[in-house]
Design an enzyme around this catalytic site. Structure first.
Site, mmCIF file in Angstrom:
data_model
loop_
_atom_site.group_PDB
_atom_site.id
_atom_site.type_symbol
_atom_site.label_atom_id
_atom_site.label_comp_id
_atom_site.label_asym_id
_atom_site.label_seq_id
_atom_site.Cartn_x
_atom_site.Cartn_y
_atom_site.Cartn_z
ATOM 1 N N GLY A 46 0.844 -1.189 0.000
ATOM 2 C CA GLY A 46 0.000 0.000 0.000
ATOM 3 C C GLY A 46 0.880 1.240 0.000
ATOM 4 O O GLY A 46 2.053 1.170 0.365
ATOM 5 N N GLN A 51 3.293 9.919 1.116
ATOM 6 C CA GLN A 51 4.586 9.227 1.219
ATOM 7 C C GLN A 51 5.526 9.573 0.067
ATOM 8 O O GLN A 51 6.734 9.363 0.171
ATOM 9 C CB GLN A 51 4.387 7.703 1.320
ATOM 10 C CG GLN A 51 3.721 7.284 2.638
ATOM 11 C CD GLN A 51 3.530 5.790 2.719
ATOM 12 O OE1 GLN A 51 2.546 5.257 2.208
ATOM 13 N NE2 GLN A 51 4.468 5.092 3.331
ATOM 14 N N CYS A 94 6.045 -0.191 7.562
ATOM 15 C CA CYS A 94 5.711 1.003 6.781
ATOM 16 C C CYS A 94 6.929 1.398 5.959
ATOM 17 O O CYS A 94 8.049 1.437 6.475
ATOM 18 C CB CYS A 94 5.317 2.153 7.708
ATOM 19 S SG CYS A 94 4.852 3.660 6.833
ATOM 20 N N LEU A 95 6.697 1.720 4.690
ATOM 21 C CA LEU A 95 7.804 2.124 3.824
ATOM 22 C C LEU A 95 8.434 3.428 4.316
ATOM 23 O O LEU A 95 9.591 3.704 3.996
ATOM 24 C CB LEU A 95 7.310 2.282 2.380
ATOM 25 C CG LEU A 95 6.835 0.975 1.721
ATOM 26 C CD1 LEU A 95 6.168 1.268 0.383
ATOM 27 C CD2 LEU A 95 7.998 0.000 1.542
ATOM 28 N N HIS A 136 -4.247 1.518 7.942
ATOM 29 C CA HIS A 136 -2.869 2.029 8.004
ATOM 30 C C HIS A 136 -2.706 3.197 7.020
ATOM 31 O O HIS A 136 -2.135 4.238 7.357
ATOM 32 C CB HIS A 136 -1.907 0.871 7.685
ATOM 33 C CG HIS A 136 -0.474 1.238 7.505
ATOM 34 N ND1 HIS A 136 0.527 0.776 8.337
ATOM 35 C CD2 HIS A 136 0.156 2.007 6.572
ATOM 36 C CE1 HIS A 136 1.694 1.251 7.935
ATOM 37 N NE2 HIS A 136 1.503 2.003 6.858
ATOM 38 N N GLU A 137 -3.250 3.018 5.813
ATOM 39 C CA GLU A 137 -3.121 4.075 4.788
ATOM 40 C C GLU A 137 -3.970 5.296 5.145
ATOM 41 O O GLU A 137 -3.548 6.444 4.935
ATOM 42 C CB GLU A 137 -3.526 3.554 3.414
ATOM 43 C CG GLU A 137 -2.771 2.326 2.907
ATOM 44 C CD GLU A 137 -1.272 2.454 2.966
ATOM 45 O OE1 GLU A 137 -0.747 3.584 2.993
ATOM 46 O OE2 GLU A 137 -0.594 1.413 3.018
ATOM 47 N N HIS A 140 -2.154 7.612 7.335
ATOM 48 C CA HIS A 140 -1.210 8.499 6.628
ATOM 49 C C HIS A 140 -1.906 9.782 6.167
ATOM 50 O O HIS A 140 -1.299 10.861 6.182
ATOM 51 C CB HIS A 140 -0.607 7.803 5.407
ATOM 52 C CG HIS A 140 0.531 6.873 5.694
ATOM 53 N ND1 HIS A 140 1.709 7.290 6.268
ATOM 54 C CD2 HIS A 140 0.682 5.539 5.455
ATOM 55 C CE1 HIS A 140 2.539 6.249 6.379
ATOM 56 N NE2 HIS A 140 1.937 5.177 5.897
#
Ligand code: GNR
Ligand code: NI
Length: 172
Positions: A46, A51, A94-95, A136-137, A140
């Site tokens: 995702g 990001q 997480c990236l 999670h997204e 963000h």
């Protein structure tokens, strides 16, 4: 299409609240294409627009396994409806918080209302990994990272390590 740089904590841009999109047009689809390419390259399952530095309410996801056909999902202006009372714990990563994984508890199921790649309204019933990932997204989009759900001690330890790594990388 282009692979963009993924911002990493504690970059202050990751704390911005993303703005709603007013029109799903070709420029927005170009952003979504870049996000998907960046996510596949990382690789991740995702990615939220912030990001890659774009503070707009756009998410891409693909939960297909390595040996499956790609199945990209695009969420514009997503809203979570009816989160379940029962919770699920998943080990998240997480990236934007590289190389750290920890357990986070979230509602096990929810519905997501959003506009798709073509600007059409959709409602998705989410459970399991997809419910965790969409939440999670969504975090963000509000400037929240999964480490914000952990204890202060853990969060500060992770951020300290990331700062140190970034200092070392900048000195090279
Ligand atoms: O690639 C990712 N994996 C992942 C695993 C468990 C829970 C959430 C995620 S999302 C993450 C990519 C990412 O950082 N998206 O914002
Ligand atoms: Ni993330």
């Amino acid at each position: 299409m282009a692979i963009k740089e993924i911002l990493t904590a504690p970059d202050p841009r990751l704390r911005e609240v993303s703005k709603p999109v007013d029109k799903v047009d070709d420029a927005l689809r170009a952003l979504m294409d870049d996000m998907l390419e960046t996510m596949y390259d990382a690789p991740g399952i995702g990615l939220a627009a912030i990001q890659i530095g774009a503070p707009v309410r756009v998410i891409v996801m693909d939960l297909a396994g390595k040996d499956e056909e790609p199945s990209p999902l695009y969420f514009v202006n997503p809203e979570i409806l009816d989160p379940s009372e029962d919770m699920n714990v998943y080990e998240e990563g997480c990236l934007s918080v590289p190389e750290y994984f920890d357990e986070v508890e979230r509602p096990a199921r929810c519905r997501v209302k959003y506009l798709d790649y073509h600007g059409k309204e959709q409602v998705l019933e989410a459970e399991g990994m997809i419910a965790t990932c969409i939440q999670h997204e969504m975090d963000h989009l509000e400037g929240v990272l999964f480490i914000d759900h952990l204890s202060r001690l853990k969060r500060e330890r992770v951020l300290k390590k990331l700062k140190k790594e970034q200092r070392l990388a900048a000195a090279m």
